[in-house]
Design an enzyme around this catalytic site. Structure first.
Site, PDB file in Angstrom:
ATOM      1  N   SER A   1       1.017  -1.269  -0.196  1.00 28.08           N
ATOM      2  CA  SER A   1       0.055  -0.038   0.072  1.00 28.08           C
ATOM      3  C   SER A   1       0.948   1.252   0.071  1.00 28.08           C
ATOM      4  CB  SER A   1      -0.918  -0.098   1.495  1.00 28.08           C
ATOM      5  OG  SER A   1      -1.460   1.183   1.316  1.00 28.08           O
TER       6      SER A   1
ATOM      7  N   TYR B   1      -0.895  -0.857  10.531  1.00 28.15           N
ATOM      8  CA  TYR B   1      -1.236  -1.150   8.973  1.00 28.15           C
ATOM      9  C   TYR B   1      -0.012  -0.626   8.043  1.00 28.15           C
ATOM     10  CZ  TYR B   1      -3.352  -1.228   4.583  1.00 28.15           C
ATOM     11  OH  TYR B   1      -3.659  -1.585   3.175  1.00 28.15           O
TER      12      TYR B   1
END
Length: 257
Positions: free
Chosen positions: A138, A148
């Protein structure tokens, strides 16, 4: 004819990979937790494209699920030529607002599963002198944004490191770093997205097309959109404290509500 194994295959980026690769004539092994959805997806892809589609229901947050996919990747009678490690999820909340159990589950899926499945796949691919792995990370990998972002940063560094180690073996590896994509990701995490500007959203099918082109060109890192290429380029040039402050502000503005 080649075979592609895709984790997190029933929705979003994983489903887009499945559609694109089935359309190009590749046989598929689809991995996700929901066996019913897998079956429906397999039937649709087989009927539409005439390819063989195998399903493997596995929860990659558990050792049993990871082991099942490892075994499939190592099966010499049914070689996998491309692995797409796409399974992942987000947790709503800042650090200490998310339970430790959920944080560890994320690391299991984003890091341990990626490590183990990449190892299983590349071991077999190296023996055949052919194969590729796409690990979906990401753009969050480039900013300090909790577990994350940290887990996706690990995916990028791990993938590029293994790509260097595998140089000359016939095995290619690439980390894919998308931005906001309209998938079930945010809904599953309970994250609101109404406040995300329209220009930040990417189309999953176009993203996959760009990613496969980058893989074909031998790239080890793919940020498949000019908008996000510009954003990540600026983040690399800006001082760390500025990036950290901007990330925190943006996270509050566009993050989970």
């Amino acid at each position: 004819m080649t075979t592609v194994l895709i984790t997190g295959a029933t929705a979003g980026i994983g489903a887009a990979f499945a559609r694109r690769l089935a359309g190009e004539g590749h046989d598929l092994v689809l991995v996700a937790r929901n066996e019913e959805r897998l079956g429906e997806q397999a039937t649709e892809l087989h009927d539409r494209h005439g390819v063989e589609v195998e399903v493997l229901a596995a929860d990659l947050s558990e050792d049993k699920g990871i082991e099942a996919v490892e075994d499939r990747l190592r099966d010499p009678a049914r070689p996998v030529h491309l692995l797409v490690n796409n399974a992942g999820f987000g947790n709503k909340g800042r650090f200490l607002e998310v339970s430790m159990a959920d944080e560890l589950k994320m690391l299991k899926v984003h890091c341990e599963a990626v490590l183990r499945l990449t190892a299983a796949a590349t071991e077999a691919m190296r023996e055949r002198h052919r194969g590729a792995v796409i690990n979906v990370a990401s753009v969050a990998a480039f900013v300090p944004r909790g577990t994350y972002g940290a887990s996706k940063a690990w995916v990028v560094q791990f993938t590029q490191g293994v790509a260097r180690d595998m140089a000359g073996s016939g095995v290619r590896l690439m980390a894919l770093c998308p931005g906001f994509v309209r998938t079930e990701f945010h809904e599953r995490a309970g994250m609101g997205t109404d406040n995300v500007p329209g220009w930040l959203w990417l189309d999953a099918d176009k993203l996959v097309g760009a990613a496969l082109r980058d893989l074909g060109h031998g790239k080890t890192l793919s940020v498949p959109d000019p908008r996000y290429k510009a954003i990540t380029g600026l983040m690399k040039l800006a001082p760390h404290r500025v990036v950290s402050r901007a990330s925190s502000t943006t996270g509050r503005k566009y993050g989970p509500k």
